[in-house]
Scaffold this motif. Structure first.
Motif, PDB file in Angstrom:
ATOM      1  N   CYS A  33     -21.339 -76.124 -12.970  1.00 52.90           N
ATOM      2  CA  CYS A  33     -20.136 -76.045 -12.376  1.00 52.90           C
ATOM      3  C   CYS A  33     -18.986 -74.832 -13.309  1.00 52.90           C
ATOM      4  CB  CYS A  33     -19.798 -76.491 -11.272  1.00 52.90           C
ATOM      5  SG  CYS A  33     -20.151 -77.105  -9.944  1.00 52.90           S
ATOM      6  N   ALA A  34     -19.341 -75.569 -14.239  1.00 53.31           N
ATOM      7  CA  ALA A  34     -17.902 -75.385 -15.698  1.00 53.31           C
ATOM      8  C   ALA A  34     -18.089 -73.821 -16.137  1.00 53.31           C
ATOM      9  CB  ALA A  34     -17.122 -77.027 -15.995  1.00 53.31           C
ATOM     10  N   MET A  35     -19.988 -74.418 -16.397  1.00 59.24           N
ATOM     11  CA  MET A  35     -19.775 -73.511 -17.605  1.00 59.24           C
ATOM     12  C   MET A  35     -20.954 -72.373 -16.867  1.00 59.24           C
ATOM     13  SD  MET A  35     -22.110 -76.300 -20.338  1.00 59.24           S
ATOM     14  CE  MET A  35     -22.596 -74.775 -21.282  1.00 59.24           C
ATOM     15  N   THR A  36     -21.053 -72.789 -15.815  1.00 59.07           N
ATOM     16  CA  THR A  36     -21.930 -70.828 -15.208  1.00 59.07           C
ATOM     17  C   THR A  36     -19.899 -70.385 -15.265  1.00 59.07           C
ATOM     18  OG1 THR A  36     -21.505 -72.102 -12.712  1.00 59.07           O
ATOM     19  CG2 THR A  36     -23.261 -71.773 -14.149  1.00 59.07           C
ATOM     20  N   GLY A  37     -19.201 -71.082 -14.198  1.00 61.04           N
ATOM     21  CA  GLY A  37     -17.646 -70.029 -14.069  1.00 61.04           C
ATOM     22  C   GLY A  37     -17.109 -69.263 -15.749  1.00 61.04           C
ATOM     23  N   SER A  38     -16.958 -70.293 -16.656  1.00 61.27           N
ATOM     24  CA  SER A  38     -16.493 -69.744 -18.160  1.00 61.27           C
ATOM     25  C   SER A  38     -17.662 -68.737 -18.188  1.00 61.27           C
ATOM     26  CB  SER A  38     -17.098 -70.757 -18.772  1.00 61.27           C
ATOM     27  OG  SER A  38     -15.905 -70.108 -19.947  1.00 61.27           O
ATOM     28  N   ALA A  39     -18.807 -68.607 -17.910  1.00 60.10           N
ATOM     29  CA  ALA A  39     -20.366 -67.623 -18.363  1.00 60.10           C
ATOM     30  C   ALA A  39     -20.026 -66.309 -17.578  1.00 60.10           C
ATOM     31  CB  ALA A  39     -21.329 -68.019 -18.629  1.00 60.10           C
ATOM     32  N   SER A  40     -19.568 -66.596 -16.488  1.00 58.18           N
ATOM     33  CA  SER A  40     -19.622 -65.015 -15.351  1.00 58.18           C
ATOM     34  C   SER A  40     -18.281 -64.199 -16.065  1.00 58.18           C
ATOM     35  CB  SER A  40     -18.979 -65.805 -14.006  1.00 58.18           C
ATOM     36  OG  SER A  40     -18.259 -66.403 -13.208  1.00 58.18           O
ATOM     37  N   GLN A  41     -17.160 -65.401 -16.427  1.00 55.30           N
ATOM     38  CA  GLN A  41     -15.951 -64.357 -16.411  1.00 55.30           C
ATOM     39  C   GLN A  41     -16.073 -63.686 -17.736  1.00 55.30           C
ATOM     40  OE1 GLN A  41     -11.156 -65.474 -16.646  1.00 55.30           O
ATOM     41  NE2 GLN A  41     -12.150 -67.052 -17.026  1.00 55.30           N
ATOM     42  N   ASP A  42     -16.740 -64.693 -19.219  1.00 54.84           N
ATOM     43  CA  ASP A  42     -16.970 -63.868 -20.184  1.00 54.84           C
ATOM     44  C   ASP A  42     -18.010 -62.880 -20.014  1.00 54.84           C
ATOM     45  OD1 ASP A  42     -15.500 -65.478 -21.751  1.00 54.84           O
ATOM     46  OD2 ASP A  42     -17.622 -67.122 -21.645  1.00 54.84           O
ATOM     47  N   ILE A  43     -19.338 -62.644 -19.192  1.00 54.42           N
ATOM     48  CA  ILE A  43     -20.179 -61.481 -19.231  1.00 54.42           C
ATOM     49  C   ILE A  43     -19.665 -60.634 -18.612  1.00 54.42           C
ATOM     50  CG2 ILE A  43     -21.813 -61.215 -18.746  1.00 54.42           C
ATOM     51  CD1 ILE A  43     -23.053 -63.818 -18.379  1.00 54.42           C
ATOM     52  N   THR A  44     -18.575 -60.589 -17.560  1.00 50.48           N
ATOM     53  CA  THR A  44     -18.385 -59.394 -16.969  1.00 50.48           C
ATOM     54  C   THR A  44     -17.152 -58.887 -16.995  1.00 50.48           C
ATOM     55  OG1 THR A  44     -17.038 -61.158 -14.877  1.00 50.48           O
ATOM     56  CG2 THR A  44     -19.227 -60.365 -14.616  1.00 50.48           C
ATOM     57  N   GLY A  45     -16.191 -60.053 -18.251  1.00 49.65           N
ATOM     58  CA  GLY A  45     -15.031 -59.824 -18.987  1.00 49.65           C
ATOM     59  C   GLY A  45     -13.676 -59.616 -17.824  1.00 49.65           C
ATOM     60  N   ARG A  46     -13.969 -60.524 -16.551  1.00 47.06           N
ATOM     61  CA  ARG A  46     -12.548 -60.482 -15.255  1.00 47.06           C
ATOM     62  C   ARG A  46     -12.907 -61.731 -14.338  1.00 47.06           C
ATOM     63  NH1 ARG A  46     -13.266 -57.938 -10.831  1.00 47.06           N
ATOM     64  NH2 ARG A  46     -15.129 -56.897 -10.525  1.00 47.06           N
ATOM     65  N   TRP A  47     -11.746 -61.855 -13.770  1.00 45.20           N
ATOM     66  CA  TRP A  47     -12.269 -62.939 -13.322  1.00 45.20           C
ATOM     67  C   TRP A  47     -12.324 -62.985 -11.894  1.00 45.20           C
ATOM     68  CZ3 TRP A  47     -13.930 -68.530 -12.789  1.00 45.20           C
ATOM     69  CH2 TRP A  47     -14.172 -68.760 -11.466  1.00 45.20           C
ATOM     70  N   MET A  48     -13.844 -62.492 -10.667  1.00 45.77           N
ATOM     71  CA  MET A  48     -14.359 -61.774  -9.211  1.00 45.77           C
ATOM     72  C   MET A  48     -14.481 -63.007  -8.575  1.00 45.77           C
ATOM     73  SD  MET A  48     -17.227 -60.647 -11.188  1.00 45.77           S
ATOM     74  CE  MET A  48     -18.456 -61.963 -10.789  1.00 45.77           C
ATOM     75  N   PHE A  49     -13.258 -63.979  -8.410  1.00 45.15           N
ATOM     76  CA  PHE A  49     -13.325 -64.865  -7.281  1.00 45.15           C
ATOM     77  C   PHE A  49     -11.764 -65.540  -6.464  1.00 45.15           C
ATOM     78  CE2 PHE A  49     -17.461 -66.044 -10.156  1.00 45.15           C
ATOM     79  CZ  PHE A  49     -17.996 -65.776 -10.055  1.00 45.15           C
ATOM     80  N   GLY A  50     -10.733 -64.584  -7.674  1.00 40.87           N
ATOM     81  CA  GLY A  50      -9.451 -65.590  -6.644  1.00 40.87           C
ATOM     82  C   GLY A  50      -8.841 -66.001  -6.992  1.00 40.87           C
TER      83      GLY A  50
END
Length: 228
Positions: A33-50
């Protein structure tokens, strides 16, 4: 692997391993949960989930990390009683006590993670406005009161407890090591004497019992001092 090992082998299903399995579950929550959210933000460069998922992600991050730290504290207490006070271990660390400990470490961190984060007590008003204006970013900014209270409850107190318990465990281990070494040395000193088979001993064996003992000791002391 820890969970599978305890599940697969019955002899590992002891009370002390309940805490290890619970710790493994907490670490899985951190990873999934915690690390996947951080990884998605690092890969895409933005937060996509609101904003809501951002608060949920931050809450899970703080919650799971705190649960993991508190598990380490409980395991140190378990090791303390097992090594320093072994005669009281089974009467103190019972299945009921371990279940209470696990329930506490899973429920208590919610009061410093989900509750203050969703109510906005953890951060500054300026940061809340920035999050509402920029929903594509998700950063975790805390104010001083929350930083002090959360760090003391979730880090410093458990670390001080662990330092105290493992210091006692180390001292007890050193004490037992010295006791075992002293016992081994004493046992060797009580080993049977290897009496040298000489002509003198054969000759004195014909004497009386009392004189034989006296002369035998004299021969052993003179011919083999190392066997004394």
């Amino acid at each position: 692997m820890v969970i599978i090992s305890v599940y697969a082998y019955k002899h590992l299903r002891g009370v002390n391993n309940y805490l290890l399995v619970s710790l493994a579950v907490a670490d899985l929550v951190v990873a999934t949960c915690a690390m996947t959210g951080s990884a998605s933000q690092d890969i895409t460069g933005r937060w996509m989930f609101g904003i809501f998922i951002c608060k949920l992600w931050s809450s899970i991050d703080v919650y799971a990390s705190t649960v993991s730290t508190l598990h380490l504290c409980c395991i140190s207490l378990d090791r303390y009683y097992a090594i320093v006070r072994p005669l009281e271990y089974k009467s103190i660390i019972t299945t009921r006590i371990v279940c209470v400990m696990m329930g506490t470490v899973w429920l208590l961190p919610a009061s410093i993670s989900f509750l203050p984060i969703f109510l906005g007590w953890h951060t500054t008003p300026q940061h809340i406005q920035e999050m509402e204006a920029n929903p594509d970013s998700c950063s975790f900014v805390v104010n001083k009161p929350y930083a002090i209270i959360s760090s003391v409850l979730t880090f410093w107190i458990p670390v001080l407890i662990m330092l105290g318990t493992y210091t006692r465990v180390y001292r007890e281990a050193v004490r037992q090591k010295k006791a075992i070494k002293k016992l081994t040395t004493y046992s060797r000193s009580l080993a049977p004497l290897e009496v040298p088979q000489t002509e003198t001993i054969v000759e004195i064996s014909t004497t009386s019992t009392e004189n034989h003992k006296c002369q035998l000791i004299t021969v052993c002391n003179s011919d083999s001092d190392n066997e004394r």
